[in-house]
Design a protein around this motif. Sequence first.
Motif, PDB file in Angstrom:
ATOM      1  N   PHE A 127       0.882  -1.170   0.000  1.00 28.63           N
ATOM      2  CA  PHE A 127       0.000   0.000   0.000  1.00 28.63           C
ATOM      3  C   PHE A 127       0.921   1.223   0.000  1.00 28.63           C
ATOM      4  O   PHE A 127       1.634   1.466   0.973  1.00 28.63           O
ATOM      5  N   ARG A 128       0.901   1.983  -1.093  1.00 30.88           N
ATOM      6  CA  ARG A 128       1.759   3.160  -1.216  1.00 30.88           C
ATOM      7  C   ARG A 128       0.901   4.412  -1.365  1.00 30.88           C
ATOM      8  O   ARG A 128      -0.107   4.391  -2.097  1.00 30.88           O
ATOM      9  N   PRO A 129       1.258   5.507  -0.718  1.00 39.62           N
ATOM     10  CA  PRO A 129       0.500   6.753  -0.909  1.00 39.62           C
ATOM     11  C   PRO A 129       0.712   7.305  -2.316  1.00 39.62           C
ATOM     12  O   PRO A 129       1.793   7.173  -2.892  1.00 39.62           O
ATOM     13  N   VAL A 130      -0.332   7.877  -2.866  1.00 40.46           N
ATOM     14  CA  VAL A 130      -0.263   8.478  -4.198  1.00 40.46           C
ATOM     15  C   VAL A 130       0.175   9.929  -4.045  1.00 40.46           C
ATOM     16  O   VAL A 130      -0.501  10.732  -3.401  1.00 40.46           O
ATOM     17  N   LYS A 265      -0.981   6.976 -14.904  1.00 39.53           N
ATOM     18  CA  LYS A 265       0.365   6.845 -14.356  1.00 39.53           C
ATOM     19  C   LYS A 265       0.380   7.483 -12.966  1.00 39.53           C
ATOM     20  O   LYS A 265      -0.332   8.456 -12.699  1.00 39.53           O
ATOM     21  N   TYR A 266       1.174   6.870 -12.090  1.00 42.21           N
ATOM     22  CA  TYR A 266       1.182   7.258 -10.689  1.00 42.21           C
ATOM     23  C   TYR A 266       2.604   7.561 -10.226  1.00 42.21           C
ATOM     24  O   TYR A 266       3.561   6.883 -10.636  1.00 42.21           O
ATOM     25  N   LEU A 267       2.718   8.563  -9.370  1.00 40.73           N
ATOM     26  CA  LEU A 267       3.927   8.787  -8.585  1.00 40.73           C
ATOM     27  C   LEU A 267       3.604   8.325  -7.169  1.00 40.73           C
ATOM     28  O   LEU A 267       2.658   8.828  -6.553  1.00 40.73           O
ATOM     29  N   LEU A 268       4.346   7.354  -6.674  1.00 43.12           N
ATOM     30  CA  LEU A 268       4.003   6.674  -5.425  1.00 43.12           C
ATOM     31  C   LEU A 268       5.103   6.854  -4.389  1.00 43.12           C
ATOM     32  O   LEU A 268       6.301   6.817  -4.721  1.00 43.12           O
ATOM     33  N   GLY A 269       4.692   7.028  -3.145  1.00 46.90           N
ATOM     34  CA  GLY A 269       5.638   7.167  -2.048  1.00 46.90           C
ATOM     35  C   GLY A 269       6.084   5.810  -1.518  1.00 46.90           C
ATOM     36  O   GLY A 269       5.653   4.753  -2.003  1.00 46.90           O
ATOM     37  N   ASN A 322      -4.631  12.392  -1.294  1.00 49.18           N
ATOM     38  CA  ASN A 322      -5.400  11.686  -0.260  1.00 49.18           C
ATOM     39  C   ASN A 322      -5.756  10.274  -0.726  1.00 49.18           C
ATOM     40  O   ASN A 322      -6.652   9.641  -0.196  1.00 49.18           O
ATOM     41  N   GLN A 323      -5.037   9.787  -1.739  1.00 45.75           N
ATOM     42  CA  GLN A 323      -5.243   8.438  -2.242  1.00 45.75           C
ATOM     43  C   GLN A 323      -4.063   7.544  -1.862  1.00 45.75           C
ATOM     44  O   GLN A 323      -2.952   8.030  -1.630  1.00 45.75           O
TER      45      GLN A 323
END
Length: 589
Positions: A127-130, A265-269, A322-323
């Motif tokens: 589970f990674r923050p968006v 496309k996502y940038l994920l933490g 907040n995703q």
Amino acid sequence: MAAPKKGRSASAQSKPWRSLVLILIAIVALTGGMFASGHTTPRLGIDLAGGTSITLGAVPEDGNEAAINPTNMKTAVDIMERRVNGLGVSEAEVQTQGDRNIIVNIPKGTNSQQAREQVGTTAKLYFRPVLATEPSAGSATPNPSPSASSSAPSGDKDKATGSASPSASDSASQSATPSATATTQGRAVTDALKDDPTPSATGSGSPSPSPSATGGATGDADSKLQAEYAALDCSKQDVRATTGEGAKPTDSTVGCGQIQGVWYKYLLGPAAVDGTDVDDAQAVYDTQSGAGWKVQMDFTDAGGKKFADITGKLAQNPSPQNQFGIVLDGEVVSSPYVNQSITGGNAEISGSFTQEEAQGLANMLSYGALPLTFREESVTTVTAALGGDQLQAGLIAGAIGLALVVLYLLVYYRGLSFIAILSLLVSAALTYTIMSLLGPAIGFALNLPAVCGAIVAIGITADSFIVYFERVRDEIREGRSLRPAVERAWPRARRTILVSDFVSFLAAAVLFIVTVGKVQGFAFTLGLTTLLDVVVVFLFTKPLLTLMSRRDFFASGHKWSGLDPKSLGAKPPLRRTRRPVAPVETKEA
């Protein structure tokens, strides 16, 4: 001679046609459902219909060969088996071959492509923050993203209940979307990395350091990541296959995900929650609000705390930060948003899910964390030539066995065999229609052991008839006529039949629980036919014999009825006798 019991029992005895009508309605309804669903034949297993065989090879992570051990291989087999079989009886086989290979056999009729994706998806689940997201170039208009909320009962003030949140299109417009220049996009991604709300790798909850705080090394990594995000085109399959490859849980990364046909496309933490922190997940249909299918998740104690921590931080951020992205094998399989901290160790993801999508996501959440990484070595198509020959031999053996049973009934029970044969036909009709309906309902597939279970059931069903018939003949030997013999024999025969069928069903249940693969097909069929035996004997055989006992052919004890008192060696008929009346004594005056 005892008279029939009064009340409810007497009513049942006098109107046996009610039970016959009930079982007739059941057969008609099941047959109608079978034709309405379009599944008019039982679904066949891989040994009878062919299918797909997948060979997966274990790959050591970071050169750690010691991780490929029997314990981890067994765990991987269990997880893969649950993935492809779910809660149904689809008869997919998962077994080890050698020290590092796993063979997965998927029967024809199963969605083999979906099964391949679920089995072959062997990376860790995170589970990674968006931090930022947008549709890839050339994508259609975005569709609404799912939302995450607590699945706690309403009224519990300590747990979030969830509320309306912006749609994905709103999220995209408010996110760090690129403009026509790379400079604007680079500044947006850099700002997102600085504002990274994720807890550290240790789960302490402290923010990740910004580039300015960590020096040039981190700054170079952020620049590389923002360039990768700017150039990412998730609409291309070859790009999606390598996106996020090699990313560590403690690193930020990029990813691709599809929402209703649109690639994002996502940038994920850094990862905030691991897949092993999910205790259970299941797809359920929301009947109360009519919102459709959703996925309910239960976390472990440690996972619940991590999830509450990350959702609490994400809820304070503007969209899309907040995703959180649920990332499996580099792909974002879901990206729900949150608007408050979700505590209590459980949550639900709702959105425009179909049943298949919800079940697929639930399977990934439940069984996503494999102890090893696997690669697909080969995929072959399995023919059913050998299984077809074996099925033909099995059916011939079953036909011979059935013919011998019928011949025995005809010779020994004569007219009573008419009732037994009709009961066998009713049992066969119920078994066939139910098996045909169970294929699409729970994925039941008829394999060779299941066919063997059905053949064994012929003997179990015939045994129940024989028990009852012999009890009736015993009563006739005692000198009773047929009608009272039928009713007096039933309670004792009923107890014997129930005990016998209970033992058979218990054996089938234990066998189904402790075994896997094809043997489960035998156990499932045996248990099903045992239950149907009870239904047929109670609702068909007993009422039909009651009706036949009122016909002269059976009631008079015709020599071809199988109930001839003379051939059975019956005693003289029992008759009621009155006690002699004592003489009245008179006294003379």
